[in-house]
Each structure stands twice: as structure tokens, then as C-alpha cells.
Scaffold this motif. Structure first.
Motif, PDB file in Angstrom:
ATOM      1  N   TYR A   1       0.840  -1.200   0.000  1.00 28.72           N
ATOM      2  CA  TYR A   1       0.000   0.000   0.000  1.00 28.72           C
ATOM      3  C   TYR A   1       0.877   1.253   0.000  1.00 28.72           C
ATOM      4  N   ASN A   2       1.921   1.254   0.814  1.00 32.90           N
ATOM      5  CA  ASN A   2       2.820   2.406   0.853  1.00 32.90           C
ATOM      6  C   ASN A   2       3.474   2.651  -0.501  1.00 32.90           C
ATOM      7  N   ALA A   3       3.921   1.562  -1.122  1.00 29.10           N
ATOM      8  CA  ALA A   3       4.586   1.692  -2.414  1.00 29.10           C
ATOM      9  C   ALA A   3       3.622   2.188  -3.487  1.00 29.10           C
ATOM     10  N   LEU A   4       2.407   1.676  -3.463  1.00 30.10           N
ATOM     11  CA  LEU A   4       1.420   2.107  -4.455  1.00 30.10           C
ATOM     12  C   LEU A   4       1.056   3.574  -4.265  1.00 30.10           C
ATOM     13  N   ILE A   5       0.941   4.001  -3.024  1.00 28.39           N
ATOM     14  CA  ILE A   5       0.640   5.411  -2.753  1.00 28.39           C
ATOM     15  C   ILE A   5       1.728   6.308  -3.337  1.00 28.39           C
ATOM     16  N   LYS A   6       2.972   5.926  -3.105  1.00 25.30           N
ATOM     17  CA  LYS A   6       4.091   6.759  -3.535  1.00 25.30           C
ATOM     18  C   LYS A   6       4.316   6.715  -5.041  1.00 25.30           C
TER      19      LYS A   6
ATOM     20  N   ALA B   1      -8.122   5.772 -16.434  1.00 29.52           N
ATOM     21  CA  ALA B   1      -9.164   5.761 -15.403  1.00 29.52           C
ATOM     22  C   ALA B   1      -9.574   4.341 -15.034  1.00 29.52           C
ATOM     23  N   LYS B   2      -9.727   3.489 -16.040  1.00 29.56           N
ATOM     24  CA  LYS B   2     -10.139   2.107 -15.774  1.00 29.56           C
ATOM     25  C   LYS B   2      -9.096   1.379 -14.942  1.00 29.56           C
ATOM     26  N   ARG B   3      -7.842   1.665 -15.214  1.00 33.06           N
ATOM     27  CA  ARG B   3      -6.765   0.996 -14.482  1.00 33.06           C
ATOM     28  C   ARG B   3      -6.748   1.389 -13.011  1.00 33.06           C
ATOM     29  N   ILE B   4      -6.878   2.686 -12.737  1.00 27.31           N
ATOM     30  CA  ILE B   4      -6.863   3.097 -11.331  1.00 27.31           C
ATOM     31  C   ILE B   4      -8.121   2.629 -10.623  1.00 27.31           C
ATOM     32  N   ASP B   5      -9.229   2.511 -11.360  1.00 28.82           N
ATOM     33  CA  ASP B   5     -10.447   1.954 -10.767  1.00 28.82           C
ATOM     34  C   ASP B   5     -10.213   0.508 -10.329  1.00 28.82           C
ATOM     35  N   GLU B   6      -9.525  -0.269 -11.160  1.00 32.04           N
ATOM     36  CA  GLU B   6      -9.215  -1.656 -10.796  1.00 32.04           C
ATOM     37  C   GLU B   6      -8.390  -1.704  -9.519  1.00 32.04           C
ATOM     38  N   LEU B   7      -7.415  -0.820  -9.415  1.00 31.76           N
ATOM     39  CA  LEU B   7      -6.595  -0.766  -8.207  1.00 31.76           C
ATOM     40  C   LEU B   7      -7.435  -0.430  -6.987  1.00 31.76           C
TER      41      LEU B   7
ATOM     42  N   ILE C   1      -3.432 -13.588  -2.699  1.00 31.06           N
ATOM     43  CA  ILE C   1      -3.695 -13.631  -4.146  1.00 31.06           C
ATOM     44  C   ILE C   1      -4.237 -12.284  -4.621  1.00 31.06           C
ATOM     45  N   ARG C   2      -5.120 -11.710  -3.846  1.00 30.72           N
ATOM     46  CA  ARG C   2      -5.698 -10.422  -4.236  1.00 30.72           C
ATOM     47  C   ARG C   2      -4.640  -9.327  -4.198  1.00 30.72           C
ATOM     48  N   ALA C   3      -3.780  -9.371  -3.197  1.00 30.00           N
ATOM     49  CA  ALA C   3      -2.716  -8.363  -3.112  1.00 30.00           C
ATOM     50  C   ALA C   3      -1.750  -8.505  -4.283  1.00 30.00           C
ATOM     51  N   LYS C   4      -1.439  -9.731  -4.652  1.00 31.73           N
ATOM     52  CA  LYS C   4      -0.560  -9.951  -5.804  1.00 31.73           C
ATOM     53  C   LYS C   4      -1.213  -9.429  -7.082  1.00 31.73           C
ATOM     54  N   GLY C   5      -2.521  -9.596  -7.179  1.00 27.35           N
ATOM     55  CA  GLY C   5      -3.236  -9.092  -8.342  1.00 27.35           C
ATOM     56  C   GLY C   5      -3.136  -7.582  -8.463  1.00 27.35           C
ATOM     57  N   VAL C   6      -3.260  -6.888  -7.329  1.00 30.62           N
ATOM     58  CA  VAL C   6      -3.124  -5.432  -7.325  1.00 30.62           C
ATOM     59  C   VAL C   6      -1.725  -5.041  -7.787  1.00 30.62           C
ATOM     60  N   ALA C   7      -0.719  -5.718  -7.230  1.00 29.78           N
ATOM     61  CA  ALA C   7       0.664  -5.403  -7.592  1.00 29.78           C
ATOM     62  C   ALA C   7       0.912  -5.622  -9.082  1.00 29.78           C
ATOM     63  N   SER C   8       0.321  -6.657  -9.627  1.00 30.22           N
ATOM     64  CA  SER C   8       0.508  -6.951 -11.050  1.00 30.22           C
ATOM     65  C   SER C   8      -0.137  -5.887 -11.933  1.00 30.22           C
ATOM     66  N   VAL C   9      -1.353  -5.459 -11.564  1.00 32.56           N
ATOM     67  CA  VAL C   9      -2.034  -4.418 -12.343  1.00 32.56           C
ATOM     68  C   VAL C   9      -1.210  -3.136 -12.354  1.00 32.56           C
ATOM     69  N   ALA C  10      -0.542  -2.850 -11.246  1.00 28.82           N
ATOM     70  CA  ALA C  10       0.219  -1.606 -11.117  1.00 28.82           C
ATOM     71  C   ALA C  10       1.691  -1.763 -11.488  1.00 28.82           C
ATOM     72  N   SER C  11       2.082  -2.925 -11.998  1.00 24.64           N
ATOM     73  CA  SER C  11       3.505  -3.211 -12.192  1.00 24.64           C
ATOM     74  C   SER C  11       4.208  -2.237 -13.121  1.00 24.64           C
ATOM     75  N   LYS C  12       3.533  -1.788 -14.173  1.00 20.92           N
ATOM     76  CA  LYS C  12       4.152  -0.853 -15.113  1.00 20.92           C
ATOM     77  C   LYS C  12       3.617   0.554 -14.905  1.00 20.92           C
ATOM     78  N   SER C  13       4.378   1.543 -15.373  1.00 22.30           N
ATOM     79  CA  SER C  13       3.980   2.939 -15.236  1.00 22.30           C
ATOM     80  C   SER C  13       2.759   3.219 -16.104  1.00 22.30           C
ATOM     81  N   TYR C  14       2.195   4.407 -15.960  1.00 27.12           N
ATOM     82  CA  TYR C  14       0.980   4.744 -16.710  1.00 27.12           C
ATOM     83  C   TYR C  14       1.222   4.860 -18.203  1.00 27.12           C
ATOM     84  N   ASP C  15       2.489   5.028 -18.602  1.00 26.74           N
ATOM     85  CA  ASP C  15       2.790   5.049 -20.031  1.00 26.74           C
ATOM     86  C   ASP C  15       3.243   3.683 -20.538  1.00 26.74           C
ATOM     87  N   GLY C  16       3.119   2.648 -19.666  1.00 26.31           N
ATOM     88  CA  GLY C  16       3.399   1.283 -20.092  1.00 26.31           C
ATOM     89  C   GLY C  16       4.839   0.842 -20.006  1.00 26.31           C
ATOM     90  N   HIS C  17       5.678   1.586 -19.294  1.00 28.11           N
ATOM     91  CA  HIS C  17       7.096   1.251 -19.201  1.00 28.11           C
ATOM     92  C   HIS C  17       7.446   0.746 -17.800  1.00 28.11           C
TER      93      HIS C  17
END
Length: 357
Positions: A264-269, A284-290, A325-341
Motif C-alpha cells: 500500500y505504501n509503495a502504491l501510494i508513492k 481511469a479504468k486501471r486506477i479503478d481496478e486498483l 492472491i488479491r494483493a498480488k493481483g493489485v501489484a501486477s495491475v500496477a507493475s508498469k507505469s501509466y505510459d506502459g514502461h
């Protein structure tokens, strides 16, 4: 009372009735699945958060005037009528339009922002209803006197609070609101970890040989139930000392939940504070998933704690796995930056996945 004053009072009462009906209609629309479904799309819409902020400030000014006119002598219904008519024709419809804009373009405005806007607008409408009812009471003479003044001022203060909360959305913007909510959920996880740790480290209550009034042999229907009562009350307050496997499972859970808190701390930052806002169209859809999963995980952790307090090891393992499993799913969705890198969070995410197991 002069005829003109009677007519003014009647006009005020009629306007309050129609404004309350309008508020009821708007509230019903907000309660619907989509506030935009019943209205035509707004072309080239402005920033809805700016609209909410401006409408809130204007409503606060109008409400202040209404309150002062309502409690001061002489009572002037015509002046109050003018202000309420302005409120009904500007502030209230503007708030509804802002909600509609959030709903109609979800490629820019995430769903969680639209829902929060609906929630805060609905609170403003609810408090406005209370204020209008109090103004009606004063106009009819049932709200006069110190009690009436106190109620009117109190209603005004609550409307102010609701307006401030609504205007706050502009200051927060998408990223700030996401951070605010995620910090609240993270703190809930921290509290759950602390409670589990305290429950694990507490010594089991020793009640053997002690006389309990509730377990007295003379009490009907209690004979022979002392052991079961002890199990129930001890489990609720501390971990039984004779359950080493359960203790090991709780220790494992606490360590994994601490890593979830770090996520959670890492995602916030790295993901929420850096959200590009309304300029980040398509994200928008991506942050909604998070946000959906970040909100759900604390509920799963609450379920996990309940299984431990019930001393149900098997179910605790199942729920713990579900949480991870759910936490890993969140981390995976957020794994790349918003520009896909790939970026710093991408590398950290891989290490976190390995650490949590």
C-alpha cells in the motif's frame, strides 16, 4: 399580519415545497446506477470538480444569508424567497451537472471519483432539506425563540461542513482522493495487524478452579458447560496456549500482512501520487481496478481475523491465501507505469512478489 406579509409567507412556503421536491428528485437520481442515464450528454464539459467547488462556495454564501434572515427580526420572507430561488436555479443543478460529467466520461473520470462526488453531493442535499424545513418552521412560528435560532444555526453549520467536503474534491483531484482513501485502508490493515499480534502474544486466561457466578451449578441450563464457555471467552481475548500450529499460522499471517501494508505504501508513492489526473485519459479504468482491490483487501483481512478468533486453522489458511492472491493481483495491475514502461516500482514489485511467497 398585513396582507402583503401573508402573501410573502405563502410564496416562501410554496417555494420551499417545490425546492424540497427538487432535492428529492435529485437525490433519487443520485441513488440510481448512473446519474447520466436520464440526461443528455453535456458537450465539451468543463472540469466537474471545479463546478462542485464553485457551487459549494456559492451555496455556503447563500445559506449564510438565509440563516441570518431567518433568525433576525423582522422576519422577511420575500428576501429569503429570493435567495432560495437562486439556490434552486443555480447551485443545486450545477452539482447535478458535475456528477453527470463524471458519469458520462469515465475514460477521464474514474468511477470511484464519480461515486465519491455522488456521496458528497447527496450529503449536501440532505442537509439542505433540513435547513429548508427549519426555515419553514420559523416562518410558521413554530421555530421561533432561542431553540429555533439554535436549530437554524446548527443546520447552517452542517450545510457548511457538507459544502466544504464537496469542495475538497477539487483540491484532492483524482490522485489526492485515491491517496486519501488508500491511506485509510492501509491504516485499517495496520490496526488489524496490531490486534492479531496482541491476541497472539496474550497469555490464555486461566479459569480452572475459579468460581464464576455465570457457571454456578445452581444456574439452570449451565451445568457441564464450563469448559465450552471457557473456550469461547478465552478465544475472544487471547490465543490458547496449547495451539502451537495456530500460533505459527498467525505469525506467518502477520508477516505477510505487514508486506501487504508495504505494498500500500509503495502504491501510494509510485502509482497514486503520480497519477496524471484528467490529462491521463485512458488510465481511469486501471486506477479503478486498483481502488476496487485496495478497498476489498481490508475486508478480507477482517474475515481472516475472525477465522483466527474462531480457532479455525483450515479456514484461516484459505482466507489468508485469498488475501495474498488479491494483493498480488493489485501489484501486477500496477507493475508498469501509466505510459506502459518499467520503472522503480516494477523492480520493487518483483522483489515484493518473491518476498511474500
Amino acid at each position: 399580519m398585513p396582507p402583503s406579509t401573508i402573501a410573502d409567507t405563502q410564496a416562501l412556503d410554496a417555494l420551499i415545497t417545490s425546492t424540497l421536491a427538487l432535492l428529492s428528485q435529485f437525490t433519487s437520481s443520485l441513488a440510481a446506477t448512473s446519474a447520466a442515464s436520464t440526461s443528455a450528454a453535456i458537450k465539451d464539459p468543463p472540469n466537474p470538480l471545479d463546478i462542485l467547488s464553485d457551487a459549494s462556495r456559492l451555496l455556503k454564501a447563500h445559506v449564510t444569508k438565509i440563516s441570518l434572515l431567518a433568525i433576525n427580526k423582522p422576519f422577511t420572507p420575500s428576501a429569503i424567497t429570493t435567495i432560495i430561488r437562486e439556490v434552486a436555479g443555480t447551485c443545486l443543478p450545477a452539482m447535478m451537472s458535475a456528477v453527470q460529467i463524471c458519469e458520462q466520461d469515465k475514460t477521464i473520470w474514474p468511477e470511484f471519483v464519480g461515486k465519491e462526488a455522488q456521496l458528497r453531493v447527496r450529503r449536501v442535499f440532505r442537509e439542505m432539506e433540513s435547513l429548508l424545513q427549519e426555515v419553514r418552521n420559523i416562518s410558521q412560528g413554530t421555530g421561533a425563540g432561542p431553540g429555533g435560532k439554535r436549530d437554524s444555526l446548527s443546520c447552517t453549520g452542517v450545510v457548511w461542513e457538507a459544502c466544504d467536503a464537496l469542495a475538497e474534491l477539487q483540491k484532492l483531484d483524482i490522485a489526492g482522493l485515491a491517496v486519501q482513501k488508500t491511506e485509510q485502508w492501509r491504516d485499517t490493515i495496520k490496526d488489524a495487524i496490531q490486534e492479531l499480534r496482541e491476541w497472539m502474544e496474550s497469555e490464555a486466561l486461566e479459569s480452572e478452579g475459579q468460581k464464576d457466578a455465570l457457571l454456578d451449578s445452581d444456574d439452570e441450563g449451565v451445568d457441564g458447560d464450563a469448559d465450552s464457555f471457557d473456550d469461547i471467552f478465552n478465544a475472544a481475548n487471547s490465543m490458547p496456549a496449547d495451539r502451537p500450529e495456530l500460533k505459527a499460522l498467525v505469525e506467518d499471517a502477520v508477516e505477510k500482512l505487514k508486506r501487504v501494508g508495504l505494498l500500500y505504501n509503495a502504491l501510494i508513492k509510485r502509482r497514486l501520487k503520480t497519477y496524471p489526473g484528467a490529462q491521463g485519459k485512458g488510465n481511469a479504468k486501471r486506477i479503478d481496478e486498483l481502488m476496487v482491490d485496495l478497498r476489498a483487501i481490508p475486508h478480507v483481512i477482517d474475515e481472516l481475523a475472525s477465522t483466527f478468533y474462531d480457532l479455525d486453522e483450515d479456514q484461516a489458511r484459505v482466507v489468508l491465501d485469498k488475501c495474498i492472491i488479491r494483493a498480488k493481483g493489485v501489484a501486477s495491475v500496477a507493475s508498469k507505469s501509466y505510459d506502459g514502461h518499467d520503472d522503480e516500482f516494477t523492480a520493487w514489485h518483483r522483489k515484493w512478489q518473491d518476498a511474500i511467497g
